[in-house]
Enzyme design. Structure first.
Site, mmCIF file in Angstrom:
data_model
loop_
_atom_site.group_PDB
_atom_site.id
_atom_site.type_symbol
_atom_site.label_atom_id
_atom_site.label_comp_id
_atom_site.label_asym_id
_atom_site.label_seq_id
_atom_site.Cartn_x
_atom_site.Cartn_y
_atom_site.Cartn_z
ATOM 1 N N GLY A 1 0.792 -1.334 -0.036
ATOM 2 C CA GLY A 1 -0.029 -0.068 0.128
ATOM 3 C C GLY A 1 0.840 1.231 0.182
ATOM 4 O O GLY A 1 1.971 1.166 -0.378
ATOM 5 N N HIS B 1 4.776 2.446 -7.779
ATOM 6 C CA HIS B 1 3.738 1.351 -7.803
ATOM 7 C C HIS B 1 2.760 1.538 -9.204
ATOM 8 O O HIS B 1 2.552 0.594 -9.816
ATOM 9 C CB HIS B 1 2.851 1.330 -6.742
ATOM 10 C CG HIS B 1 3.386 1.082 -5.370
ATOM 11 N ND1 HIS B 1 3.743 2.087 -4.427
ATOM 12 C CD2 HIS B 1 3.990 -0.047 -4.886
ATOM 13 C CE1 HIS B 1 4.410 1.590 -3.270
ATOM 14 N NE2 HIS B 1 4.471 0.399 -3.476
ATOM 15 N N GLY C 1 9.584 -3.942 -7.990
ATOM 16 C CA GLY C 1 10.113 -2.926 -8.725
ATOM 17 C C GLY C 1 11.629 -2.958 -8.553
ATOM 18 O O GLY C 1 12.226 -3.838 -7.513
ATOM 19 N N ASP D 1 13.926 -2.019 -5.105
ATOM 20 C CA ASP D 1 14.220 -2.954 -4.012
ATOM 21 C C ASP D 1 14.831 -4.308 -4.771
ATOM 22 O O ASP D 1 14.235 -5.217 -4.946
ATOM 23 C CB ASP D 1 13.037 -3.690 -3.413
ATOM 24 C CG ASP D 1 12.306 -2.379 -2.763
ATOM 25 O OD1 ASP D 1 13.012 -1.739 -1.909
ATOM 26 O OD2 ASP D 1 11.030 -2.051 -3.044
ATOM 27 N N SER E 1 9.556 6.078 -3.009
ATOM 28 C CA SER E 1 9.414 5.198 -2.030
ATOM 29 C C SER E 1 8.076 5.647 -1.233
ATOM 30 O O SER E 1 7.924 6.804 -0.843
ATOM 31 C CB SER E 1 10.674 5.292 -1.317
ATOM 32 O OG SER E 1 10.416 4.399 0.023
HETATM 33 O O1 PAF Z 1 8.095 -4.608 -1.892
HETATM 34 C C1 PAF Z 1 7.103 -4.592 -1.147
HETATM 35 O O2 PAF Z 1 6.422 -3.651 -1.002
HETATM 36 C C2 PAF Z 1 7.027 -5.784 -0.261
HETATM 37 O O3 PAF Z 1 8.290 -6.195 0.409
HETATM 38 C C3 PAF Z 1 6.126 -7.076 -0.836
HETATM 39 C C4 PAF Z 1 7.048 -7.345 -2.068
HETATM 40 C C5 PAF Z 1 4.809 -6.472 -1.264
HETATM 41 C C6 PAF Z 1 5.990 -8.219 0.225
HETATM 42 O O4 PAF Z 1 5.390 -7.528 1.376
#
Ligand code: PAF
Length: 284
Positions: A32, A38, A148, A151, A186
């Site tokens: 979220g 995202h 992404g 990370d 982020s």
């Molecule tokens: O990157 C994220 O937001 C989290 O690490 C994920 C991949 C949703 C796992 O909880």
């Protein structure tokens, strides 16, 4: 209208109807606090086609500090509207009891890939990520899942889990989205004060400096790290957690730099921890 599904059984019932119609399924796992980074994952999933599920779950097992978990931004109504605008078909929003019913005894541990970068300072983090992502992949059984590149260590770990456990899914890495001044988007950026926000660009500047040196032919990782770290001296409010030059697949330090190489760092701005990386694929 994005469909909101809160339980594994509701989601599975919905997806089996989709599968019967022959549609592919795309999964975008998130915690979220959705932002344009995202957005890029969701847009890519929607463009690739089929039925797109975004999961929204702030996974408690990947936080090693309770205050970090508590302060993680949450705003479901805004996130659902965000998904809706991007034509996402369904949002899977379980609570922790749904995801971790019955005190599970099983987890997914990936060794080797977590010894450097974020691993040492965040004990249990990648175990939490690998386990929840494995569960989400088993629950949704998507054809494709999107993560992404910001990370990057997470992406490498997940690719390895999928390979080692023969999970039948294509993992799609999506490039980092940046603010005009270079700061990687982020969910944690919204926790920065305006001074911290200004100072936060130092992480990207340091990584870029290191990238320039590699592109100019520097082969000594120590020299690249020294000059990258020197950039942080211009911003004493930023505390460096790590700044490393590693092999992009094994995530181990290299003795001599030959592209491809991954330059990655983490820094604390006040109470907020930010990470970033650049993959230098080939020398120009
Ligand atoms: O990157 C994220 O937001 C989290 O690490 C994920 C991949 C949703 C796992 O909880």
């Amino acid at each position: 209208m994005v469909e909101l599904l809160r339980t594994i059984s509701d989601l599975r019932a919905r997806l089996s109807a989709i599968r019967r119609n022959g549609a592919a399924i795309g999964l975008v796992p998130t915690m979220g606090a959705l932002h344009a980074g995202h957005g890029r994952l969701l847009e890519k999933a929607v463009t690739d086609g089929g039925f797109v599920v975004a999961s929204i779950f702030v996974n408690p097992t990947q936080f090693h500090r309770e205050d970090d978990f508590q302060s993680y931004p949450r705003d479901l109504a805004t996130d659902l509207a965000f998904c809706e605008r991007r034509n996402v078909d369904a949002a899977f929003v379980p609570d922790a009891d749904e995801m971790y019913a019955g005190e599970p005894l099983t987890s997914v541990v990936v060794s080797g890939l977590t010894e450097h970068l974020c691993g040492p300072q965040r004990p249990g983090h990648f175990e939490g990520v690998a386990t929840v992502v494995t569960k989400l992949l088993n629950i949704v059984q998507p054809d494709r899942a999107y993560f992404g590149e910001k990370d990057r260590q997470q992406l490498v770990v997940i690719r390895r889990v999928v390979k080692d456990l023969d999970i039948p899914v294509e993992i799609v890495g999506v490039p980092t989205v940046r603010e005009p001044d270079g700061l990687a988007l982020s969910s944690r950026n919204q926790l920065l004060s305006s001074e911290e926000r200004q100072a936060a660009t130092v992480l990207y500047r340091a990584i870029r400096k290191a990238e320039e040196l590699v592109q100019a032919g520097e082969t000594c990782p120590g020299e690249v790290m020294k000059q990258g770290l020197a950039v942080f001296e211009s911003e004493p409010s930023a505390r460096v957690e790590y700044f490393e030059v590693v092999d992009p697949e094994q995530l181990q330090p290299v003795d001599e730099i030959k592209a491809p190489v991954l330059i990655a760092g983490a820094a604390h701005l006040g109470a907020t921890r930010l990470i970033d990386n650049i993959l230098v694929e080939a020398r120009e």
